[in-house]
Motif scaffolding. Structure first.
Motif, PDB file in Angstrom:
ATOM      1  N   GLU A  50       0.638  -1.297  -0.080  1.00 25.58           N
ATOM      2  CA  GLU A  50       0.129  -0.073   0.108  1.00 25.58           C
ATOM      3  C   GLU A  50       0.883   1.182   0.083  1.00 25.58           C
ATOM      4  O   GLU A  50       1.799   1.192   0.651  1.00 25.58           O
ATOM      5  CB  GLU A  50      -1.107   0.012   1.294  1.00 25.58           C
ATOM      6  N   ASP A  51       0.442   2.334  -0.718  1.00 25.23           N
ATOM      7  CA  ASP A  51       1.282   3.499  -0.611  1.00 25.23           C
ATOM      8  C   ASP A  51       0.053   4.662  -0.271  1.00 25.23           C
ATOM      9  O   ASP A  51      -0.797   4.857  -0.963  1.00 25.23           O
ATOM     10  CB  ASP A  51       1.624   3.867  -2.342  1.00 25.23           C
ATOM     11  N   THR A  73       0.844  -0.186  -6.519  1.00 31.62           N
ATOM     12  CA  THR A  73       0.659   0.680  -5.199  1.00 31.62           C
ATOM     13  C   THR A  73       1.570   0.449  -4.124  1.00 31.62           C
ATOM     14  O   THR A  73       1.646   1.045  -2.842  1.00 31.62           O
ATOM     15  CB  THR A  73      -0.982   0.631  -4.467  1.00 31.62           C
ATOM     16  N   SER A  74       2.676  -0.362  -4.315  1.00 36.10           N
ATOM     17  CA  SER A  74       3.623  -0.767  -3.359  1.00 36.10           C
ATOM     18  C   SER A  74       4.559   0.482  -3.133  1.00 36.10           C
ATOM     19  O   SER A  74       4.999   0.833  -4.310  1.00 36.10           O
ATOM     20  CB  SER A  74       4.482  -1.990  -3.690  1.00 36.10           C
ATOM     21  N   THR A  75       5.126   0.645  -2.073  1.00 36.63           N
ATOM     22  CA  THR A  75       6.145   1.560  -1.811  1.00 36.63           C
ATOM     23  C   THR A  75       7.486   1.030  -1.662  1.00 36.63           C
ATOM     24  O   THR A  75       8.404   1.443  -1.645  1.00 36.63           O
ATOM     25  CB  THR A  75       6.014   2.312  -0.402  1.00 36.63           C
ATOM     26  N   HIS A 121       7.160  -3.671  14.379  1.00 41.91           N
ATOM     27  CA  HIS A 121       7.296  -2.963  12.967  1.00 41.91           C
ATOM     28  C   HIS A 121       6.255  -3.302  12.091  1.00 41.91           C
ATOM     29  O   HIS A 121       5.799  -2.368  11.430  1.00 41.91           O
ATOM     30  CB  HIS A 121       8.584  -3.626  12.310  1.00 41.91           C
ATOM     31  N   PHE A 122       5.584  -4.486  12.068  1.00 39.51           N
ATOM     32  CA  PHE A 122       4.645  -4.815  11.115  1.00 39.51           C
ATOM     33  C   PHE A 122       3.282  -4.261  11.439  1.00 39.51           C
ATOM     34  O   PHE A 122       2.537  -3.861  10.707  1.00 39.51           O
ATOM     35  CB  PHE A 122       4.624  -6.427  10.974  1.00 39.51           C
ATOM     36  N   VAL A 123       3.147  -4.457  12.821  1.00 35.82           N
ATOM     37  CA  VAL A 123       1.594  -3.733  13.328  1.00 35.82           C
ATOM     38  C   VAL A 123       1.882  -2.118  12.964  1.00 35.82           C
ATOM     39  O   VAL A 123       0.706  -1.749  12.790  1.00 35.82           O
ATOM     40  CB  VAL A 123       1.500  -4.190  14.801  1.00 35.82           C
ATOM     41  N   GLY A 130       0.204   2.607   7.364  1.00 38.30           N
ATOM     42  CA  GLY A 130      -0.543   2.298   6.236  1.00 38.30           C
ATOM     43  C   GLY A 130       0.152   1.870   5.048  1.00 38.30           C
ATOM     44  O   GLY A 130      -0.284   1.738   4.015  1.00 38.30           O
ATOM     45  N   THR A 131       1.176   1.263   5.162  1.00 41.80           N
ATOM     46  CA  THR A 131       1.944   0.630   3.872  1.00 41.80           C
ATOM     47  C   THR A 131       1.652  -0.944   3.776  1.00 41.80           C
ATOM     48  O   THR A 131       2.178  -1.207   2.864  1.00 41.80           O
ATOM     49  CB  THR A 131       3.537   0.907   4.081  1.00 41.80           C
ATOM     50  N   VAL A 132       1.077  -1.556   4.780  1.00 44.74           N
ATOM     51  CA  VAL A 132       0.642  -2.983   4.672  1.00 44.74           C
ATOM     52  C   VAL A 132      -0.911  -3.218   4.824  1.00 44.74           C
ATOM     53  O   VAL A 132      -1.443  -2.244   5.589  1.00 44.74           O
ATOM     54  CB  VAL A 132       1.359  -3.844   5.379  1.00 44.74           C
ATOM     55  N   LYS A 133      -1.530  -4.093   4.049  1.00 45.16           N
ATOM     56  CA  LYS A 133      -2.881  -4.287   4.529  1.00 45.16           C
ATOM     57  C   LYS A 133      -2.826  -5.733   5.084  1.00 45.16           C
ATOM     58  O   LYS A 133      -2.098  -6.543   4.869  1.00 45.16           O
ATOM     59  CB  LYS A 133      -3.787  -4.146   3.361  1.00 45.16           C
TER      60      LYS A 133
END
Length: 161
Positions: A50-51, A73-75, A121-123, A130-133
């Motif tokens: 997510e970007d 949409t990846s950063t 980190h992941f949470v 908001g870079t991961v869903k």
């Protein structure tokens, strides 16, 4: 299969219980993950898919040329993928040491902290940045870090005297 197991048995952690073997398994898988992070951007881009600057839009004309193929949409960038691979291999080394020296309180604590850092980190990338869903690419690291943290917390007294 039995001869393979007997051949590798001397190289496995010799402590009782499954936690040392789990630490070795996760460490080995993580080293392989690090290798792929150096070789391709594809899998890192699946996690960081997510970007937040796109705010839900999929405007491809504004995308920088480094975007991962198949993940518009990846950063994730080649540099971020290699940095992630480096970070992962360092954590793998600590966890591997813990698999073999699990009764050492300092090494146990360091391995525990690697899971705490990974979880944080992941949470934070999910809830704060908001870079991961939520999905399979994120579920794996969150489930592994959470279950390992709980397991290590509960087993401290068994392994560390």
């Amino acid at each position: 299969m039995a001869s393979f197991l007997s051949a590798i048995e001397p190289y496995l952690p010799q402590h009782e219980g499954l936690l040392p073997k789990w630490l070795l398994f996760v460490s080995t898988v993580s080293v392989l993950n690090s290798v792929q992070a150096y070789l391709t951007l594809t899998y890192t881009a699946r996690v960081y898919s997510e970007d937040p600057s796109l705010n839900g839009s999929n405007k491809k004309s504004d995308e920088p040329p480094h975007r991962a193929s198949g993940h518009p949409t990846s950063t994730a960038t080649p540099l971020s993928s290699r940095l992630f691979g480096t970070w992962t291999v360092i954590q793998s080394i600590v966890r591997m040491y813990a698999a073999y020296y699990i009764s050492n309180p300092q090494i146990y604590q360091l391995a525990f902290l690697t899971y705490a850092v990974a979880f944080a980190h992941f949470v934070s990338e999910w809830f704060v940045f908001g870079t991961v869903k939520w999905g399979a690419p994120l579920a794996g690291p969150v489930i592994i870090s959470t279950s390992s943290l709980v397991w290590m917390w509960l087993q401290w007294g068994y392994y560390v005297q």
